[in-house]
Design an enzyme around this catalytic site. Sequence first.
Site, PDB file in Angstrom:
ATOM      1  N   LYS A 162      12.580 -13.655  -7.078  1.00  0.00           N
ATOM      2  CA  LYS A 162      12.471 -14.971  -7.989  1.00  0.00           C
ATOM      3  C   LYS A 162      13.874 -15.584  -8.567  1.00  0.00           C
ATOM      4  O   LYS A 162      13.864 -16.290  -9.569  1.00  0.00           O
ATOM      5  CB  LYS A 162      11.702 -14.460  -9.421  1.00  0.00           C
ATOM      6  CG  LYS A 162      10.238 -13.903  -8.934  1.00  0.00           C
ATOM      7  CD  LYS A 162       9.427 -14.981  -8.377  1.00  0.00           C
ATOM      8  CE  LYS A 162       7.980 -14.516  -8.141  1.00  0.00           C
ATOM      9  NZ  LYS A 162       7.139 -14.095  -9.371  1.00  0.00           N
ATOM     10  N   GLU A 189       4.065   1.588 -19.619  1.00  0.00           N
ATOM     11  CA  GLU A 189       3.304   2.621 -19.671  1.00  0.00           C
ATOM     12  C   GLU A 189       3.064   3.348 -18.489  1.00  0.00           C
ATOM     13  O   GLU A 189       3.196   2.754 -17.317  1.00  0.00           O
ATOM     14  CB  GLU A 189       2.127   2.219 -20.401  1.00  0.00           C
ATOM     15  CG  GLU A 189       2.257   1.719 -21.820  1.00  0.00           C
ATOM     16  CD  GLU A 189       1.062   1.371 -22.459  1.00  0.00           C
ATOM     17  OE1 GLU A 189      -0.105   1.457 -21.754  1.00  0.00           O
ATOM     18  OE2 GLU A 189       1.028   1.197 -23.567  1.00  0.00           O
ATOM     19  N   GLU A 249       2.947  12.693 -34.748  1.00  0.00           N
ATOM     20  CA  GLU A 249       1.861  12.955 -34.040  1.00  0.00           C
ATOM     21  C   GLU A 249       1.466  14.338 -33.716  1.00  0.00           C
ATOM     22  O   GLU A 249       2.535  14.908 -33.313  1.00  0.00           O
ATOM     23  CB  GLU A 249       1.222  11.951 -33.391  1.00  0.00           C
ATOM     24  CG  GLU A 249       1.957  11.750 -31.826  1.00  0.00           C
ATOM     25  CD  GLU A 249       1.361  10.527 -31.083  1.00  0.00           C
ATOM     26  OE1 GLU A 249       0.721   9.776 -31.478  1.00  0.00           O
ATOM     27  OE2 GLU A 249       1.760  10.613 -29.774  1.00  0.00           O
ATOM     28  N   HIS A 263      -1.703   8.790 -26.422  1.00  0.00           N
ATOM     29  CA  HIS A 263      -0.413   9.077 -25.887  1.00  0.00           C
ATOM     30  C   HIS A 263      -0.399  10.240 -24.821  1.00  0.00           C
ATOM     31  O   HIS A 263      -1.092  11.290 -24.856  1.00  0.00           O
ATOM     32  CB  HIS A 263       0.937   9.329 -26.587  1.00  0.00           C
ATOM     33  CG  HIS A 263       0.941   7.958 -27.473  1.00  0.00           C
ATOM     34  ND1 HIS A 263       1.053   6.848 -27.161  1.00  0.00           N
ATOM     35  CD2 HIS A 263       1.185   8.200 -28.796  1.00  0.00           C
ATOM     36  CE1 HIS A 263       1.335   6.050 -28.208  1.00  0.00           C
ATOM     37  NE2 HIS A 263       1.152   6.790 -29.243  1.00  0.00           N
TER      38      HIS A 263
END
Length: 288
Positions: free
Chosen positions: A33, A89, A204, A246
């Site tokens: 591109k 991801e 977490e 996750h």
Amino acid sequence: LLVQGITGRAASEKTPHMAEYGTDVVAGVTPGKGGQEVASVPVYDTVREAVEEHPEINTSLVYVPHFAAKDAILEAVENDIKKINVTTERIPTRDMWEVKKEVDRKNATLVGPTSVGVISPGKAKIGPIGGNKAEQAYQEGRIGIISKSGGMTTETAQVVQNAGFGISTAMDIGGDKIAGTTFVEALQMLEKDDQTDAVVMFGELGGTYENQVAEFLNENPDFDLPIVAFITGKFTEDMPTQQYGHAGAIIRGEEDKPSYKQKVLRDSGVHVVDVHHEIGEKLDEVLE
């Protein structure tokens, strides 16, 4: 800033947001591109071409699909770009293991993968963090934020700001099994920042990065930034072992449990809160 994968839907949408916020986006790369433009930013076929035309490039934002992410990151590293933020991801763990080795070998810094980015309010932002109204979501101040969750990075900033504090720098380190930048490494960066007076950490279940903070603080008692922490996922301790959200959020043993992380962090001197909205109250108490 260089944006790799700039012609993709997500990157082309976020590039003008970063530029409008004040980030100096000078080039983009998408193989095949070259010669196009995205929001007046020139596009090149390779990172080498972009760096040759814009030698001021010192940071890259990787916005490419998971199957091409390893090659894109390594291309940035090979061209001596020392700061890399990865939004992608589902990058295979083995790919990230290989990438991490090369990033460390070249003394580069990688934040992510699965990171929504980094923001220093009033200065610049990398990635989609804060959306297209980051100036409303993040106000200038002296509290650093490091988080495993993209959305909760901004939610945590709101709690901090509702308590009357502003943000120096907020960083989403991502929630994958292998993090380019760990909590400990982010804390060391913020300790060197004379615009940061305290740190809020959003952790977490799963993984060991929070536990590593406790070990680091026990081994480095001279670390002088107050830390307020919240560990999410306590409800999972009463449920069958499985993954939540996750790739790194899975309980395999006692050390992966939120309750264990809370304990070792408290024992190391971190101010741990049980409820997320108590972060602001605890900051007020700690900084008084």
